[in-house]
Design an enzyme around this catalytic site. Structure first.
Site, PDB file in Angstrom:
ATOM      1  N   ASP A  28       0.856  -1.178   0.000  1.00  0.00           N
ATOM      2  CA  ASP A  28       0.000   0.000   0.000  1.00  0.00           C
ATOM      3  C   ASP A  28       0.898   1.236   0.000  1.00  0.00           C
ATOM      4  O   ASP A  28       2.130   1.123   0.016  1.00  0.00           O
ATOM      5  CB  ASP A  28      -0.978  -0.036   1.181  1.00  0.00           C
ATOM      6  N   SER A  29       0.296   2.399  -0.020  1.00  0.00           N
ATOM      7  CA  SER A  29       1.086   3.621  -0.181  1.00  0.00           C
ATOM      8  C   SER A  29       1.509   4.215   1.153  1.00  0.00           C
ATOM      9  O   SER A  29       2.298   5.153   1.193  1.00  0.00           O
ATOM     10  CB  SER A  29       0.261   4.658  -0.929  1.00  0.00           C
ATOM     11  N   GLY A  30       0.967   3.713   2.233  1.00  0.00           N
ATOM     12  CA  GLY A  30       1.253   4.285   3.540  1.00  0.00           C
ATOM     13  C   GLY A  30       0.192   5.264   4.000  1.00  0.00           C
ATOM     14  O   GLY A  30       0.106   5.584   5.190  1.00  0.00           O
ATOM     15  N   GLY A  31      -0.618   5.760   3.070  1.00  0.00           N
ATOM     16  CA  GLY A  31      -1.587   6.795   3.406  1.00  0.00           C
ATOM     17  C   GLY A  31      -2.585   6.365   4.465  1.00  0.00           C
ATOM     18  O   GLY A  31      -2.851   7.103   5.422  1.00  0.00           O
ATOM     19  N   PHE A  32      -3.119   5.166   4.313  1.00  0.00           N
ATOM     20  CA  PHE A  32      -4.161   4.722   5.239  1.00  0.00           C
ATOM     21  C   PHE A  32      -3.645   4.656   6.674  1.00  0.00           C
ATOM     22  O   PHE A  32      -4.306   5.112   7.605  1.00  0.00           O
ATOM     23  CB  PHE A  32      -4.700   3.355   4.805  1.00  0.00           C
ATOM     24  N   ASP A  66      -3.021   8.205  -1.308  1.00  0.00           N
ATOM     25  CA  ASP A  66      -4.362   8.797  -1.325  1.00  0.00           C
ATOM     26  C   ASP A  66      -4.704   9.263   0.077  1.00  0.00           C
ATOM     27  O   ASP A  66      -3.967   9.003   1.022  1.00  0.00           O
ATOM     28  CB  ASP A  66      -5.409   7.780  -1.825  1.00  0.00           C
ATOM     29  N   GLN A 111     -11.674   7.272  -4.752  1.00  0.00           N
ATOM     30  CA  GLN A 111     -12.190   7.746  -3.469  1.00  0.00           C
ATOM     31  C   GLN A 111     -13.540   8.443  -3.702  1.00  0.00           C
ATOM     32  O   GLN A 111     -14.080   8.375  -4.801  1.00  0.00           O
ATOM     33  CB  GLN A 111     -11.172   8.682  -2.801  1.00  0.00           C
ATOM     34  N   GLY A 150     -11.407   3.667   0.787  1.00  0.00           N
ATOM     35  CA  GLY A 150     -12.373   4.428   1.572  1.00  0.00           C
ATOM     36  C   GLY A 150     -13.680   3.717   1.815  1.00  0.00           C
ATOM     37  O   GLY A 150     -14.710   4.356   2.053  1.00  0.00           O
ATOM     38  N   ASP A 182      -7.729  -7.376   0.303  1.00  0.00           N
ATOM     39  CA  ASP A 182      -6.828  -7.635   1.419  1.00  0.00           C
ATOM     40  C   ASP A 182      -7.594  -7.289   2.676  1.00  0.00           C
ATOM     41  O   ASP A 182      -8.484  -6.431   2.645  1.00  0.00           O
ATOM     42  CB  ASP A 182      -5.580  -6.745   1.358  1.00  0.00           C
TER      43      ASP A 182
END
Lengths: 435, 435
Positions: B151-155, B205, B249, B276, B326
């Site tokens: 993942d991008s780390g954003g969450f 995101d 999103q 989201g 996931d």
């Protein structure tokens, strides 16, 4: 019950020959360190183990011990149990609560283990011996089709329980789980171990910490002898294929130790343990005591040093005639980030491993020691990830088993002294050698 | 960079045929759920993975997605990556800190997993992306030779970090580990994922919890689109065999969702995620949103629903056209004593299991679901033994993979509706049926 007829001694001229197993269709203990190994054993030895709702399969193979070779005082032997053989010198992984912490039974077997130890004290309190018996016994409960040795519960009563009271009749204590008052007598300890279905049961004894006064040591030793006698009588109700070991006590006092050993041998047990060591005394006191006691025990019975120890302890105790060991060190230290290797211990918590791409031991037969970098293991330990504990437990148990297998092979071919020297050199070398 | 040329759509008349794999010498994803399977893959796909000190093997197979069959909106497909294929619908086990908690990589593969997810946020903080790159990349680091999505780390920045500040340029936050101030921009998120060596990277995101106001949802959606554009530009420096997914999103607002989807598709990504969701809204809102968004995404690209969900969520989302998932549910709930089975969830903490000799599911392909009684699992969970977490994690991931395999097969032969009804009936049946 012919308790003393179980062992057989191989004639001296056969001592250096390759060991022969009694049961031809059992997987060889030295070659079955694989997932396939345990499946084969599972089918060959324990065809009922996967079917729920049935009683434990009746097993008729008697317990026995064969001495196959010796080299100095070091001995190579073979235990036979109704749940398969155990090559000696043997290290028994500790499965306190019916699980070797962090490893499924297949993984324990894959480290090379023949026998695991389970703790009577923990299992009698939770889930209860009667419950395990109703579920088909401990082998089925923990899905371990091979041999199981249970301790008597005495040691944990002394170290874990609250408000314990030792009397001639037995020991009364409060459960460390819920504070309930529990009684444990020699008879109840045997009953519990029979309910669990242990292949090897231990007499109830009283184990003191060292240092202790001579009167205290003598009192505990005499009490343990009285309990040995009662344990043996209680064990007459056990199925004939099971074994009972007596436990030599007497602390660091040679006279008390010899008196204990002689009395136990006169009673007659399938095997003899040395208890009350590695309980606070220096290593040389432990080794001196072993060297004094071992020759007083019958050559045709296995000798079990309880709760020991480091890799060096194991080699030195084998050199003095010990055949069996159990210890929490490889599992407990593994959970705390310490690896045992051929080149000494490695503390994976240490920051110097953070960027180290080397595996713990490229030459190991254990995938966990080969497939993962020290950097990854360091990361897992620092991040408190279960996998760190799992991999290091696997590495440590595998190294302990590799060490035992190395000793067995060396004794069989008469090179134990060289093996001992080489092992010692390896530990001294350390793991800091350049890549 | 021909980002849109990667996917291929099978002609409609072939949809019901048996899927063909692109790489003939790869183990079939549906048949390789064994220890042997991962060894074969390990040798076929990643011959260098066991050699320390070398750079990551150069892989040239491009990322692609083939749609092999569809049944209603449900799709059966195949992702190809430089680290082997991924059969879709796919469930990706979550390996947050470069480990699926409690399982060695061989055990993860044995559950049937083709792809694991790792968390950029955790790995950038510890041990650091540059460190993992220096050690040969994430595949080697965690000894997982198959595909990895990061993942991008954003969450996690939104859910774990302290004092976070979201600006157009990116997000600034304090590490939950040591309080250090860290910046994460779309460009840095891609750089980190490139350093890790992810087969599939995600754009940065901003993910809001629901309910959220429309202005807030619109602001976050537009910011995520701007970051998608920058992520795509940054990704042009990535090795050509890797893939980048954009993230739709817009919360529970259909107009915002459609605007987000259309803009992302215009930019062009290897695949499209729906982010989201499962962030506080009712299940019907989630399913309605999926049903609206999925048809707006290109049929020849995989569709990934992030962070979802229960077995029922998976089946219902596949019914609406989702290909990838996931979720931490099977692993996290397994660590807390909950098993997912064909007959609904089983809470092993419950005292009613204490004497139950039945395994969780005698008919399961997973040994952990067959070889251990509920009584033993209950004991392990009550005793807080690692093995309880390990076995239930294994059971749960295996059940999730079995469910995905069942859906794939049903879609391939056109019986998805029946499969969906039967799965639902099974969950409703419960596990209390008489033995």
């Amino acid at each position: 019950m012919p308790l003393l007829a179980a062992g057989t001694v191989a004639p001296a001229k056969h001592l250096r020959q390759k060991p022969k197993l009694r049961s031809g269709n059992l997987v060889r203990p030295d070659s079955a360190s694989t997932i396939e190994g345990i499946s084969a054993i599972s089918q060959a030895v324990d065809p009922q183990s996967r079917k729920a709702g049935e009683g434990e399969a009746q097993r008729t193979a008697p317990f026995s011990f064969r001495l196959l070779a010796s080299d100095g005082h070091a001995r190579r032997g073979e235990i036979a149990t109704a749940h398969g053989p155990g090559a000696t010198p043997a290290f028994m992984a500790v499965g306190t609560q019916a699980t070797v912490k962090g490893l499924a039974s297949e993984a324990v077997r894959a480290t090379g283990a023949d026998i695991v130890l389970a703790n009577t004290y923990h299992l009698m309190l939770r889930p209860g011996a009667e419950r395990i018996a109703a579920l088909g016994g401990l082998h089925r409960f923990m899905h371990w089709p091979r041999a199981i040795l249970t301790d008597s519960g005495g040691f944990q009563v002394m170290s874990l329980a609250e408000l314990r009271k030792v009397e001639d009749k037995g020991v009364t204590f409060r459960s460390h789980l819920d504070g309930a008052t529990v009684e444990l007598s020699p008879e109840r300890a045997i009953e519990i171990q029979n309910l669990l279905g242990a292949d090897i049961a231990m007499q109830l004894d009283e184990c003191l910490e060292l240092p202790a006064s001579r009167p205290e040591l003598e009192r505990a030793m005499r009490l343990s002898l009285a309990w040995a006698e009662r344990s043996k009588r209680a064990f007459e109700a056990a199925p004939p294929q099971r074994a009972l070991f007596g436990i030599v006590q007497g602390g660091d006092d040679p006279q008390l130790r010899m008196a204990s050993a002689r009395s136990l041998v006169a009673m007659g047990f399938h095997g003899y343990a040395i208890g009350g060591l590695a309980v606070g005394e220096p290593q040389e006191v432990m080794l001196r005591t072993i060297a004094e006691v071992a020759p007083a025990l019958p050559a045709d019975r296995p000798r079990y040093l309880m709760g020991v120890g480091t890799p060096e302890d194991l080699v030195e105790a084998v050199a003095r005639g010990i055949d069996m060991f159990d210890c929490v060190l490889p599992t407990r230290n593994g959970r705390h980030g310490l690896a045992f290797t051929r080149f000494g211990p490695v503390n994976l918590k240490n920051a110097r491993h953070a960027g180290d791409p080397r595996p713990l031991d490229e030459g190991s037969a254990c995938p966990a020691a080969r497939d993962y970098s020290r950097a990854y293991l360091h990361h897992l330990v620092k991040a408190n990830e279960m996998l760190g504990a799992i991999l290091l437990t696997t590495v440590n148990l595998s190294y302990y088993q590799e060490l035992m297998a190395g000793m067995r092979e060396a004794i069989a071919v008469g090179t134990f002294a060289q093996f001992r020297a080489a092992a010692s050199e390896g530990w001294a070398r350390g793991d800091l050698a350049p890549v």
